[in-house]
Structure formats: structure tokens, C-alpha cells
Design a protein around this motif. Structure first.
Motif, PDB file in Angstrom:
ATOM      1  N   VAL A  58       1.375  -1.432  -0.561  1.00 18.73           N
ATOM      2  CA  VAL A  58       0.417   0.004   0.177  1.00 18.73           C
ATOM      3  C   VAL A  58       0.982   1.165   0.513  1.00 18.73           C
ATOM      4  N   THR A  59       0.203   2.341  -1.083  1.00 19.27           N
ATOM      5  CA  THR A  59       1.724   3.014  -0.573  1.00 19.27           C
ATOM      6  C   THR A  59       0.125   3.774  -1.145  1.00 19.27           C
ATOM      7  N   ILE A  60       0.604   4.953   0.066  1.00 22.06           N
ATOM      8  CA  ILE A  60      -0.275   6.625   0.001  1.00 22.06           C
ATOM      9  C   ILE A  60       0.153   7.646  -0.701  1.00 22.06           C
ATOM     10  N   LEU A  61      -0.353   8.288  -2.069  1.00 24.88           N
ATOM     11  CA  LEU A  61       0.360   8.687  -3.209  1.00 24.88           C
ATOM     12  C   LEU A  61       1.075  10.189  -2.280  1.00 24.88           C
ATOM     13  N   PRO A  62       2.383  10.660  -3.432  1.00 22.06           N
ATOM     14  CA  PRO A  62       2.100  11.746  -2.262  1.00 22.06           C
ATOM     15  C   PRO A  62       1.920  13.041  -2.648  1.00 22.06           C
ATOM     16  N   SER A  63       1.115  13.226  -3.810  1.00 17.77           N
ATOM     17  CA  SER A  63      -0.057  13.885  -4.331  1.00 17.77           C
ATOM     18  C   SER A  63      -1.394  13.344  -4.812  1.00 17.77           C
ATOM     19  N   ILE A  64      -2.116  13.362  -3.587  1.00 12.11           N
ATOM     20  CA  ILE A  64      -3.282  13.492  -4.121  1.00 12.11           C
ATOM     21  C   ILE A  64      -3.515  13.304  -5.872  1.00 12.11           C
ATOM     22  N   LEU A  65      -4.334  12.606  -7.074  1.00  8.76           N
ATOM     23  CA  LEU A  65      -4.140  12.331  -8.485  1.00  8.76           C
ATOM     24  C   LEU A  65      -5.818  12.745  -8.315  1.00  8.76           C
ATOM     25  N   GLN A  66      -5.768  13.739  -9.073  1.00 13.15           N
ATOM     26  CA  GLN A  66      -6.822  13.621  -9.558  1.00 13.15           C
ATOM     27  C   GLN A  66      -8.222  13.434 -11.215  1.00 13.15           C
ATOM     28  N   THR A  67      -8.974  12.750 -11.418  1.00 11.04           N
ATOM     29  CA  THR A  67      -8.925  11.809 -12.180  1.00 11.04           C
ATOM     30  C   THR A  67     -10.429  11.666 -12.916  1.00 11.04           C
ATOM     31  N   SER A  68     -11.261  12.418 -12.520  1.00 10.62           N
ATOM     32  CA  SER A  68     -12.121  13.303 -13.207  1.00 10.62           C
ATOM     33  C   SER A  68     -12.985  13.554 -11.862  1.00 10.62           C
ATOM     34  N   HIS A  69     -14.214  14.934 -12.690  1.00 13.06           N
ATOM     35  CA  HIS A  69     -15.136  14.816 -12.169  1.00 13.06           C
ATOM     36  C   HIS A  69     -16.467  14.868 -12.387  1.00 13.06           C
ATOM     37  N   ILE A  70     -17.380  14.366 -11.804  1.00 19.27           N
ATOM     38  CA  ILE A  70     -19.235  15.003 -12.234  1.00 19.27           C
ATOM     39  C   ILE A  70     -19.925  15.783 -11.165  1.00 19.27           C
ATOM     40  N   SER A  71     -20.769  16.129 -12.608  1.00 16.47           N
ATOM     41  CA  SER A  71     -21.385  17.902 -12.599  1.00 16.47           C
ATOM     42  C   SER A  71     -22.956  16.900 -12.065  1.00 16.47           C
ATOM     43  N   LYS A 322      -7.707  10.145  -6.507  1.00 20.88           N
ATOM     44  CA  LYS A 322      -6.896   8.905  -6.367  1.00 20.88           C
ATOM     45  C   LYS A 322      -6.036   9.010  -5.290  1.00 20.88           C
ATOM     46  N   TYR A 323      -6.576   8.581  -4.161  1.00 19.21           N
ATOM     47  CA  TYR A 323      -5.401   9.105  -2.818  1.00 19.21           C
ATOM     48  C   TYR A 323      -4.919   7.717  -2.560  1.00 19.21           C
ATOM     49  N   LEU A 324      -5.017   6.273  -3.073  1.00 18.44           N
ATOM     50  CA  LEU A 324      -3.230   5.226  -2.306  1.00 18.44           C
ATOM     51  C   LEU A 324      -3.613   4.373  -3.747  1.00 18.44           C
ATOM     52  N   GLU A 325      -2.003   3.642  -3.803  1.00 15.69           N
ATOM     53  CA  GLU A 325      -2.309   2.894  -4.768  1.00 15.69           C
ATOM     54  C   GLU A 325      -1.647   1.765  -3.722  1.00 15.69           C
ATOM     55  N   VAL A 326      -2.221   0.266  -4.588  1.00 20.46           N
ATOM     56  CA  VAL A 326      -1.948  -1.163  -4.244  1.00 20.46           C
ATOM     57  C   VAL A 326      -1.563  -2.203  -4.988  1.00 20.46           C
ATOM     58  N   THR A 327      -0.569  -2.582  -4.208  1.00 20.58           N
ATOM     59  CA  THR A 327      -0.170  -3.572  -5.333  1.00 20.58           C
ATOM     60  C   THR A 327      -0.003  -4.688  -4.462  1.00 20.58           C
TER      61      THR A 327
END
Length: 329
Positions: A58-71, A322-327
Motif C-alpha cells: 500500500v502506497t499513500i500517494l505523495p500528491s493525490i491524483l485528480q482523475t475526473s469530475h462529475i457535474s 486517487k489517494y492510494l496505490e495498492v499492488t
């Protein structure tokens, strides 16, 4: 007569021989069966040793990644978000709109509910929502029924993913004062009261205004209150409070949720950030850095793929991060 006796003796002798053979055969079959079962068990045990649970990195992303938005159409505030399915959300504005939208922002269902400020999804996919002093159920066929009636206004609700129990936060203001007293009530899935959670072992009041509530995978109940997150175990015994960073002059927790790994996410409206915590209340990361230039976060939820859905104040936009990366290793 003598012949009859001799014939009977011969018959008995033959029967005894047959029985001996049967017993020997049965004994041999039983032994063979035991040996076969032992071989099967050896293979099973061997396979179990070879099978190892995958190790999750489990890796906590150093900067959360914006992936999309919903209106979200037709509203100006996003007060609460609940994940209805892998591709749909329930959203309320805290006034009268309760909407189900897909991830493209298409309206799927709509209901006008006065002052519904909190909602949650049950294990079988029904929506529970607050309505004044009541908790109501919005079934998939569109019918609405009253599940719980309280003596005070219901501020927040959560449906347990562990056993289907319903956690309800209520509060009242003491007459002629500005002091509020709150409590959390546990109901079963049919609306029968099971437990009042109000004071710690020293008789001290645990809650003032329970704003939002969730349950972690270990059964702990997390409640965001006026200036802290209050944590009790599944029996209602007080464990600890989370009061934000020591350097913060104020901490105003709002919406709160947990993910499948047991991490806790808390909206802090004072600093316009998300606190990512361990199940023991240790701060792991401050999400939502200032470069995103977002309004104070007002609503949030997460899915099982570690996507964070964040609603903004005075906006109809839900931003997905996206706030975590799990492998697996």
C-alpha cells in the motif's frame, strides 16, 4: 432328526465362514478408505502450504491524483455523497433534493425530501435517509417507508457493512443555554434499538453535535463532532478522540468515512483538507493540497478501488481523486 441336526450344523458352519470373509473384506475396505482419505488430506495440506495470501503493498500517494469530475444537475450544494453501486452515487443538497446520478452526471432517480442531511446504503442496496426525527427507507422500486422514529432530530446515519446494524447520531440543545448534548444509537436492520452510546466510563459526555458517523472494519465507530472525531468500540466503550494536528488552532471535522483497508478519511472544514488516518487514529497524510484551489470540502465517500469522491461547498461538482496505490506481491 440326526440328519436335521447335521444339516443345521453345516449351515451354521457355512454362515460363520461367510461372516469371517465379510468381516475381513469390510476391514480391508475400511483400511483402504482410511488410506485414501489420508492421501487426500496430505494433498490438501500440501496445497494450503503452497497457497499464500498475496502481500499487499500500500502506497499513500505523495500528491493525490485528480482523475475526473462529475457535474450533478439541479443542485447548488453537495451535502452528502453515498456510493449506490460501482457506477452510481446518491447525492443530497441538505435542503430537499435527493438524487442518484451515474459517473457521467446523468440523473437516474430523484426524490424531493425536506431537510434530508444524511443518507447511507444498506447491504442489499436500499437507501436510508434522514428526515427530521425519522429515518426512512427508499427501496429500489421507489417506495418510501419509515424505519426509525426518534425523539430528537436525526443528524447522521450509517448502515454497517459488518452486520447491517444502523448507527444514528442525534442531539438536542439544553433549553435556555447554548449547550448541546448528543448521542449515538445502534439499531438492528429492522429498526429495533440495541444500544445507546452517550457517556464514557467516567460518566463524561462523549458527544455534543454528532455531525457524521461511520464504522471501521474492526467494528470501531467514528463520529465527527464539534471539534474532534470521537472513537468508540462496537460495544460503545470510548477508545480515543482525534483532535487534528497539534499545530492547528482549530479543527472542524465534517464528513467522515472509512475504506476497505481500515483507513479513515476526515473532512476538516477549517483547513479545507482531508486527514487520512490509521484505524488507531495516527495521522498518515494530509490530502488535498492547496494547489487544487478547491472550496472547503463538504462531502466525501470512497469506493473499494481507493477512489475518493469529494463534494465542494456551494458547488454542484464532485471531484474524483486517487489517494492510494495498492499492488500485490
Amino acid at each position: 432328526m440326526q440328519e436335521k441336526v447335521e444339516r443345521l450344523e453345516r449351515t451354521l458352519l457355512a454362515t460363520n465362514r461367510s461372516l469371517k470373509k465379510f468381516k475381513k473384506k469390510s476391514k480391508d475396505d475400511l483400511q483402504k478408505h482410511r488410506e485414501e482419505m489420508q492421501e487426500v488430506m496430505k494433498k490438501l495440506l500440501s496445497n494450503e502450504k503452497e497457497k499464500k495470501d498475496p502481500i499487499l503493498l500500500v502506497t499513500i500517494l505523495p500528491s493525490i491524483l485528480q482523475t475526473s469530475h462529475i457535474s450533478v444537475p439541479g443542485i447548488e450544494n453537495i451535502c452528502k455523497i453515498s456510493l449506490a453501486s460501482p457506477d452510481k452515487l446518491w447525492v443530497s443538497d441538505g435542503e430537499e433534493e435527493l438524487l442518484q446520478v451515474d459517473f457521467k452526471g446523468h440523473l437516474r432517480q430523484r426524490s424531493v425530501i425536506q431537510y434530508s442531511i444524511s443518507h447511507t446504503i444498506t447491504g442489499n442496496g436500499n437507501l436510508l435517509f434522514t428526515c427530521g426525527e425519522n429515518v426512512k427507507k427508499f427501496k429500489s422500486d421507489g417506495t418510501i417507508t419509515t424505519l426509525i422514529t426518534s425523539t430528537e432530530n436525526v443528524e447522521c446515519i450509517h448502515s454497517s457493512r459488518i452486520n447491517g446494524d444502523i448507527l444514528v447520531g442525534i442531539y438536542c440543545t439544553i433549553p435556555h443555554t447554548e449547550t448541546s448534548i448528543g448521542k449515538v444509537i445502534r439499531y438492528d436492520k429492522k429498526g429495533k434499538k440495541l444500544l445507546d452510546i452517550e457517556q464514557d466510563n467516567n460518566g463524561q459526555q462523549l458527544f455534543q453535535v454528532p455531525y457524521d458517523i461511520t464504522e471501521n472494519k474492526n467494528g470501531d465507530i467514528w463520529t465527527s463532532d464539534k471539534c474532534m472525531a470521537v472513537v468508540v468500540d462496537k460495544s460503545g466503550d470510548h477508545r480515543f478522540n482525534y483532535t487534528g494536528l497539534p499545530s492547528q488552532s482549530s479543527f472542524r471535522p465534517q464528513r467522515i468515512c472509512t475504506d476497505v483497508l481500515g483507513y479513515v478519511l476526515v473532512c476538516d472544514n477549517f483547513s479545507s483538507s482531508i486527514h487520512l488516518l490509521s484505524k488507531e487514529g495516527r495521522l498518515l497524510s494530509i490530502l488535498l493540497p492547496k494547489q487544487y484551489n478547491m472550496r472547503p470540502p463538504f462531502a466525501l465517500c470512497v469506493d473499494d478501488k481507493h477512489n475518493l469522491y469529494l463534494g465542494e461547498y456551494e458547488s454542484n461538482i464532485i471531484t474524483v481523486f486517487k489517494y492510494l496505490e495498492v499492488t500485490e506481491q
